[in-house]
Motif scaffolding. Structure first.
Motif, short mmCIF file in Angstrom:
data_model
loop_
_atom_site.label_atom_id
_atom_site.label_comp_id
_atom_site.label_asym_id
_atom_site.label_seq_id
_atom_site.Cartn_x
_atom_site.Cartn_y
_atom_site.Cartn_z
N ASP A 134 14.89 -0.17 13.39
CA ASP A 134 14.23 1.11 13.13
C ASP A 134 12.72 0.96 13.28
OD1 ASP A 134 16.61 2.45 12.60
OD2 ASP A 134 16.54 1.99 10.46
N TYR A 135 12.12 2.01 13.85
CA TYR A 135 10.69 2.02 14.12
C TYR A 135 10.10 3.37 13.72
CZ TYR A 135 11.43 -2.22 16.82
OH TYR A 135 11.75 -3.50 17.19
N ALA A 136 8.91 3.33 13.17
CA ALA A 136 8.15 4.56 12.92
C ALA A 136 7.36 4.85 14.18
CB ALA A 136 7.21 4.38 11.73
N GLU A 137 7.56 6.03 14.76
CA GLU A 137 6.89 6.42 16.00
C GLU A 137 5.79 7.44 15.69
OE1 GLU A 137 8.68 7.47 20.15
OE2 GLU A 137 8.47 9.34 19.00
N PHE A 138 4.57 7.09 16.08
CA PHE A 138 3.41 7.96 15.93
C PHE A 138 2.94 8.37 17.32
CE2 PHE A 138 3.59 5.25 12.26
CZ PHE A 138 3.15 6.03 11.19
N THR A 139 2.52 9.62 17.47
CA THR A 139 2.12 10.16 18.76
C THR A 139 0.74 10.79 18.67
OG1 THR A 139 4.44 10.63 19.22
CG2 THR A 139 2.84 11.76 20.58
N THR A 140 -0.06 10.60 19.74
CA THR A 140 -1.38 11.22 19.81
C THR A 140 -1.71 11.54 21.26
OG1 THR A 140 -3.72 11.01 19.22
CG2 THR A 140 -2.63 9.02 19.97
N ASP A 141 -2.66 12.46 21.43
CA ASP A 141 -3.14 12.77 22.78
C ASP A 141 -4.49 12.10 23.06
OD1 ASP A 141 -4.74 14.30 21.13
OD2 ASP A 141 -4.27 16.20 22.10
N LYS A 142 -4.94 11.24 22.17
CA LYS A 142 -6.20 10.50 22.40
C LYS A 142 -6.04 9.61 23.63
CE LYS A 142 -7.28 10.16 17.44
NZ LYS A 142 -7.95 11.40 17.33
N LYS A 143 -7.13 9.35 24.31
CA LYS A 143 -7.08 8.50 25.50
C LYS A 143 -8.07 7.33 25.45
CE LYS A 143 -4.13 11.00 27.97
NZ LYS A 143 -3.19 11.50 27.02
N SER A 144 -9.08 7.41 24.59
CA SER A 144 -10.04 6.33 24.45
C SER A 144 -9.36 5.14 23.77
CB SER A 144 -11.23 6.79 23.61
OG SER A 144 -11.87 5.72 22.97
N ARG A 145 -9.49 3.96 24.34
CA ARG A 145 -8.83 2.78 23.79
C ARG A 145 -9.28 2.51 22.35
NH1 ARG A 145 -4.09 0.25 24.24
NH2 ARG A 145 -4.25 0.34 22.01
N LEU A 146 -10.57 2.65 22.08
CA LEU A 146 -11.06 2.44 20.72
C LEU A 146 -10.43 3.45 19.76
CD1 LEU A 146 -12.78 0.94 18.69
CD2 LEU A 146 -14.72 2.38 19.37
N GLU A 147 -10.38 4.71 20.15
CA GLU A 147 -9.74 5.73 19.30
C GLU A 147 -8.25 5.42 19.10
OE1 GLU A 147 -11.98 9.94 19.79
OE2 GLU A 147 -10.80 9.29 21.53
N LEU A 148 -7.60 4.90 20.13
CA LEU A 148 -6.19 4.55 20.01
C LEU A 148 -5.99 3.39 19.04
CD1 LEU A 148 -5.10 4.92 23.73
CD2 LEU A 148 -4.58 6.46 21.83
N ASP A 149 -6.86 2.40 19.09
CA ASP A 149 -6.75 1.28 18.16
C ASP A 149 -7.03 1.73 16.73
OD1 ASP A 149 -5.87 -0.59 20.01
OD2 ASP A 149 -7.90 -1.15 20.58
N GLN A 150 -7.94 2.67 16.56
CA GLN A 150 -8.18 3.23 15.23
C GLN A 150 -6.96 4.04 14.78
OE1 GLN A 150 -11.81 5.24 16.30
NE2 GLN A 150 -13.10 3.58 15.52
N PHE A 151 -6.34 4.76 15.70
CA PHE A 151 -5.12 5.52 15.41
C PHE A 151 -4.01 4.57 14.94
CE2 PHE A 151 -1.04 7.17 17.05
CZ PHE A 151 -0.96 8.38 16.37
N ILE A 152 -3.87 3.42 15.60
CA ILE A 152 -2.85 2.44 15.21
C ILE A 152 -3.13 1.94 13.79
CG2 ILE A 152 -1.95 0.12 15.69
CD1 ILE A 152 -2.40 0.80 18.72
N GLY A 153 -4.39 1.69 13.49
CA GLY A 153 -4.74 1.29 12.12
C GLY A 153 -4.34 2.35 11.11
N GLY A 154 -4.56 3.61 11.44
CA GLY A 154 -4.15 4.71 10.57
C GLY A 154 -2.64 4.79 10.42
N ALA A 155 -1.91 4.47 11.49
CA ALA A 155 -0.45 4.48 11.43
C ALA A 155 0.05 3.42 10.45
CB ALA A 155 0.13 4.25 12.83
N TYR A 156 -0.56 2.24 10.51
CA TYR A 156 -0.17 1.20 9.55
C TYR A 156 -0.47 1.63 8.12
CZ TYR A 156 1.26 -2.49 12.72
OH TYR A 156 1.98 -3.24 13.63
N ALA A 157 -1.62 2.26 7.91
CA ALA A 157 -1.98 2.74 6.57
C ALA A 157 -0.96 3.76 6.08
CB ALA A 157 -3.38 3.34 6.58
N GLU A 158 -0.49 4.61 6.98
CA GLU A 158 0.51 5.63 6.62
C GLU A 158 1.80 4.98 6.13
OE1 GLU A 158 1.84 9.56 6.14
OE2 GLU A 158 -0.17 8.90 6.71
#
Length: 155
Positions: A93-117
């Motif tokens: 089982d996996y938690a799937e998070f989706t975004t329309d961001k395209k900047s790599r830095l924003e995506l890595d920050q998004f991944i950090g937020g996903a872990y926090a969630e």
């Protein structure tokens, strides 16, 4: 930030891998994102070669830790391919998070937020030292959404 639970079968991802710089604080994250961008560009430049061995029409990025942080970009294959690195995604089982961001830095920050969630969830624990990125939008430079999948278990 919301997520969906997905159950995945075992997958083998083959492609290019590199060791990432260790980011011990948020100021070091741009250096990590820069290396990831470089490898995604390498994959994009050779995407037609990778599609030949692929058993589905998706591109992946895998963040994983051995003794150091690593990043692999590639495609799903049935078997390991000579001269390419591989990572086996276990079934589960996996938690799937989706975004329309395209900047790599924003995506890595998004991944950090996903872990926090997930860490603040009353229902789930993180279950592994890796995550899966679906990076079609970055490799194909299209409007598809970026997805990150993080392995989880029930609490």
């Amino acid at each position: 930030m919301s997520f969906e639970i997905k159950t995945l079968h075992r997958k083998l991802i083959s492609g290019l891998a590199t060791v990432l710089p260790a980011a011990t604080n948020p100021d070091e994250l741009p250096a990590v994102s820069e290396v990831k961008d470089e490898y995604i560009k390498k994959l994009a430049d050779s995407k037609e070669d990778y599609k030949v061995d692929s058993c589905e029409n998706k591109f992946y990025g895998i963040n994983f830790n051995t003794d150091k942080p690593n990043y692999l970009v590639g495609v799903r294959t049935e078997t390991e391919i000579a001269d390419l690195s591989s990572f086996e995604i276990p079934a589960g089982d996996y938690a799937e998070f989706t975004t329309d961001k395209k900047s790599r830095l924003e995506l890595d920050q998004f991944i950090g937020g996903a872990y926090a969630e997930i860490m603040s969830s009353n229902d789930y624990n993180i279950n592994g030292n890796f995550n899966i990125e679906i990076i079609d939008c970055l490799v194909e430079n299209n409007d598809k959404e970026f997805k990150v999948l993080i392995p989880i278990t029930n609490k």
